[in-house]
Enzyme design. Sequence first.
Site, PDB file in Angstrom:
ATOM      1  N   CYS A  90       0.811  -1.222   0.000  1.00  0.00           N
ATOM      2  CA  CYS A  90       0.000   0.000   0.000  1.00  0.00           C
ATOM      3  C   CYS A  90       0.844   1.273   0.000  1.00  0.00           C
ATOM      4  CB  CYS A  90      -0.938   0.023   1.202  1.00  0.00           C
ATOM      5  SG  CYS A  90      -1.958  -1.448   1.343  1.00  0.00           S
ATOM      6  N   HIS A 348      -9.546   1.342  -2.554  1.00  0.00           N
ATOM      7  CA  HIS A 348      -8.103   1.328  -2.275  1.00  0.00           C
ATOM      8  C   HIS A 348      -7.363   0.419  -3.253  1.00  0.00           C
ATOM      9  CE1 HIS A 348      -4.284   1.020  -0.408  1.00  0.00           C
ATOM     10  NE2 HIS A 348      -4.546  -0.003   0.387  1.00  0.00           N
ATOM     11  N   CYS A 378      -0.186   3.110   5.909  1.00  0.00           N
ATOM     12  CA  CYS A 378       0.316   1.831   6.412  1.00  0.00           C
ATOM     13  C   CYS A 378       0.393   0.834   5.257  1.00  0.00           C
ATOM     14  CB  CYS A 378      -0.572   1.290   7.524  1.00  0.00           C
ATOM     15  SG  CYS A 378      -2.261   0.955   7.014  1.00  0.00           S
TER      16      CYS A 378
END
Length: 391
Positions: A90, A348, A378
């Site tokens: 990510c 996402h 994160c």
Amino acid sequence: MKDVAVVAYCRTAIAKARRGALNQTHGIPMAAHVIREAVDRAQLDPHEIEDVVLGCGLPEGATGHNIARNAALFAGCGTQTPGITINRYCGSGLNAASVVANRIAAGEMQIGIAGGVESISLVQFHLNLDNFVYQPLQEKIPAVWWTMIQTADFVADKFSISREAQDQYVVDSQKRVAAALKEGKFAEEIVPLKTVMSVKNKKTGETSNKHVTLSEDEGPRPDTTLEGLTALEPVNTGGTITAGNASQLSDGAAAVVMMDAELAAQRNLPILGLFRGMQLSAVAPKEMSIAVAPAVKKLMKQHRLNMTDIDLWELHEAFAVTTLYNQDELDTPWEITNVNGGAIALGHPYGMSGIRYLGSTLMELGRREKHKAVIGVCTAVGMATAAYLER
């Protein structure tokens, strides 16, 4: 060291994985689409691009074979433009921006593109899992191979972050996304993408192709209520993470053009802001959600920033528990944190998200005529990235 300017930003709208408009769009045309548009917004010749760095959480299959180089070729940057794909899950997008910024700051190049792309639809459900787990490490640290939902449940339990608090956060975040949509904020970022999606007939089970133009994010649910979220079952028995308080699996791409700030000023280009730097942190893999806070603290110390210096905070909504923990640990004011909502509503696409945060935060600083922002993201296996932006 040279100052590094962001002179253009754009993204695709974010599509729902498997069920959305990008469910059979290859990563190359998806990434090339935003590269091409970002270069155009920057008022540059594509042949001026000296390097393309793309972040990708799952760099295989439709997003493999060094997609950065291939997307640059397909975007028309020319055979002389190199490319590299990087993976920190990510955090990949912010890392891509850091790589480009560092090369410009060091004087190694003047103009580059940082981006992020993810096709969860075409990749995540077809991963090569041959020898995926290395047993000796798994025996020592099993959480290296935990799902992100397992880590979020662990953090929620360890730090007593209730299901009610998580669900209430989602209601508030969805409201912010709805307000931003109404004001047309996301439309400023999005470059519509014509593509062909696969549609399944629910009655017959047959699939067919449909020509579509993706111009709006598919994920937001402005009618979200606390009652509706409360009715959802946890993904894991005994846990608190549900489909409602976690970020959505999604497809999408984003890009920024980064440039020697002095050169950009000489050309009178539209400077969105400056990329001042990035920091990293790592914690135990099972505590993935909490890694943002130490990364931000390192960043603040490095740049000698006080909390009162920061005009906007963007803390990744991997899960509601992620943002709740880090906002509390950092004590960021709610009125300037995730002001336009986040990934729980919007979605996402792993490699894309960091670039979306970078570009959209700079645009919001401009709207507010403010100057400094911090982003924290994160990432899997207990890591985090944090970036400092200035306008």
